[in-house]
Design an enzyme around this catalytic site. Structure first.
Site, PDB file in Angstrom:
ATOM      1  N   THR A   1      -6.040   3.708  10.658  1.00  0.00           N
ATOM      2  CA  THR A   1      -5.246   3.877  11.879  1.00  0.00           C
ATOM      3  C   THR A   1      -5.549   2.860  12.973  1.00  0.00           C
ATOM      4  OG1 THR A   1      -6.880   5.522  12.603  1.00  0.00           O
ATOM      5  CG2 THR A   1      -4.874   6.344  11.537  1.00  0.00           C
TER       6      THR A   1
ATOM      7  N   LYS B   1       0.846  -1.193   0.000  1.00  0.00           N
ATOM      8  CA  LYS B   1       0.000   0.000   0.000  1.00  0.00           C
ATOM      9  C   LYS B   1       0.880   1.241   0.000  1.00  0.00           C
ATOM     10  CE  LYS B   1      -3.382   2.515   2.809  1.00  0.00           C
ATOM     11  NZ  LYS B   1      -4.133   2.551   4.078  1.00  0.00           N
TER      12      LYS B   1
ATOM     13  N   ILE C   1      -5.068  -0.467  13.549  1.00  0.00           N
ATOM     14  CA  ILE C   1      -3.985  -1.334  14.023  1.00  0.00           C
ATOM     15  C   ILE C   1      -2.873  -0.508  14.645  1.00  0.00           C
ATOM     16  CG2 ILE C   1      -2.135  -2.865  13.221  1.00  0.00           C
ATOM     17  CD1 ILE C   1      -4.179  -4.220  11.427  1.00  0.00           C
TER      18      ILE C   1
END
Length: 494
Positions: free
Chosen positions: A342, A78, A344
């Site tokens: 956000t 990503k 994890i």
């Protein structure tokens, strides 16, 4: 005299529970017994299939090799998040993880872009993002930064259930005790109010010194047992539901998450190796659950391969994430919608703080207060970053977007936006998760245009600025020209 902490009990598995177990056993396992209670009969809500670059720090701290990790959890790479329709119905921009250009002495790079624009030139900020240039072509390969090369940072998409299982196997192999049971009741000390034991449905009781509440939205320990208040932020972030479904793999494998704005919320698309994660985050004031499902169903590529999963949530944070001898981690501690992936990270950072002030010799009020202060501060900073996406919209197709555009902001967020709009300046607050490149891309992508640039850039001859920008474009084009497709790179790791 304070009681020493020698036994930690984690309530709940899933991603939050097993990250907690893995980190605690890795760094404290020699001196601390760690038990985790989860029930194979109770499902979990995954905290997300998309991540931010701090996931690499988490994996590295656990000595998880990247290639093995990629294989085990169906992962892809990503480079950022593509926002579609957020600035207006036809707008499109990307929040990438890498640098944008290369900063010069005492003057951030983007001020030279502003300098060229103020001189009448048509300059695209993302021409100087290596991440963006790779992402839009569906390319990927790690690239090292250099004097004339912007840094290329990245994160992952992965199957959250596979990741939890991966960490479960890791933690159990290092000595974490896994107990498959349902908690029927919780016992507390009548004098201190501390949790002392969990009574399980197998007629066993499990005592502990410190309890980590990873029981999800149920918040069995932190709320149902200890009654810690939840601070609601729905006046800033009014979406309160999501519907999620999986579909088949995409024909081409984009190395980015898509976030697609709708009148009543926004839709995510997360590409994994073997499938695609899809979801719609929405306000129940705008859509009924049936409407939301129909909108998502019409917006996915291909056919659904799973049932549709409805999730109701509250956006906010616990007033005290650590109270007495219970620490709330994951959904029990709070929830921010997954717009910037956000979830994890917030589990990871909570464990880092807990390890930093771990109460080996007993729980200290000062350490608890500091833990809570840091957690609330980080959550508020991330909250404001997410609010900025909603507030800086140019849509007028629903009450949701009109409300967000006109709502009163926190002083800190209002100041940050005004400072950039007036001067082009962005300052990173101490230990803030999202730095200047992140704020720059969101503000720029949603149409905030500064009225001036830094005096150093303003004093630079336009010909020098043109040369600098041309050199950067050329330096970025070299690795892009040699880069394999994202799918090809994943195939090399298989």
């Amino acid at each position: 005299m304070k009681n020493t902490v020698r036994h930690v009990v984690i309530l709940g598995g899933g991603t939050a529970g097993w990250i907690s177990a893995a980190m605690l056993v890795q760094f404290l396992g020699a001196d601390t017994r760690i038990s985790l209670v989860e029930s194979s009969r109770i499902g979990t809500i995954g905290v997300g299939e998309a991540t931010i670059p701090t996931i690499k720090t988490l994996n590295s701290s656990l000595d998880l090799g990247e290639q093995h990790f990629i294989r085990q959890v169906d992962a892809t790479f990503k480079l950022g998040i593509q926002f579609e329709g957020w600035g207006g119905k036809d707008s499109l921009y990307m929040h990438t993880f890498g640098e944008v250009g290369k900063d010069q002495s005492f003057c951030p790079f983007h001020h030279y872009v502003l300098r060229a624009r103020l001189a009448g030139k048509d300059v695209d900020l993302w021409d100087y993002s290596l991440n963006y240039q790779a992402a839009r072509r569906h390319l990927f390969a790690p690239v090292r930064s250099g004097p004339d090369m912007p840094a290329m940072d990245y994160a992952y998409h992965f199957d959250a259930a596979l990741y939890a299982n991966y960490l479960r196997d890791y933690a159990v192999s290092k000595g974490v005790e896994r107990i498959d049971a349902v908690v029927e009741s919780v016992r507390t000390d009548p004098e201190s109010g501390h949790v002392t034991q969990l009574h399980l449905d197998n007629d066993d009781t499990l005592g502990g010194d410190l309890f980590i509440d990873c029981s999800g939205f149920r918040a069995l320990l932190i709320e149902q047992t200890l009654g810690v208040k939840f601070i609601d932020w729905d006046h800033w972030l009014p979406c309160d539901r999501a519907v999620a479904v999986q579909s088949g793999k995409l024909a081409s494998l984009p190395p980015y998450t898509r976030s697609i704005a709708h009148p009543g919320g926004w839709q995510w698309q997360i590409p994994l190796q073997s499938r695609t994660g899809n979801g719609l985050v929405y306000s129940s004031r705008e859509y009924s659950d049936d409407q939301a499902r129909a909108i998502l169903e019409s917006g996915i590529d291909g056919d659904a391969t799973t049932d549709y999963n409805l999730i109701r949530f509250r956006v906010g944070v616990r007033e005290r994430p650590w109270h007495k001898n219970v620490v709330a981690v994951g959904l029990s501690g709070g929830f921010l919608e997954p717009l910037e992936s956000t979830s994890i990270h917030l589990v990871h950072s909570a464990l880092l703080r807990l390890i930093w002030c771990f109460p080996h010799q007993g729980i200290s009020r000062f350490e608890v207060d500091e833990f809570n202060r840091q957690v609330r501060h980080e959550w508020a900073q991330i909250r404001d970053f997410i609010i900025a996406h909603y507030h800086l919209n140019n849509r007028d197709d629903s009450e949701l977007w009109r409300h967000c555009a006109s709502m009163e902001l926190s002083h800190e967020l209002a100041h940050k936006i005004s400072l950039y709009r007036e001067t082009g300046k962005l300052l990173r607050e101490c230990e803030a998760l999202f730095g200047i490149p992140s704020w720059l891309q969101v503000l720029e992508g949603q149409g905030v245009r500064p009225g001036e640039c830094h005096p150093i850039a303003a004093a630079t001859a336009l010909e020098e600025v043109d040369d600098m920008l041309a050199r950067l474009r050329q330096s970025i084009s070299r690795p892009i020209g040699a880069m394999p497709s994202h799918a090809q790179f994943i195939g090399m790791l298989a």
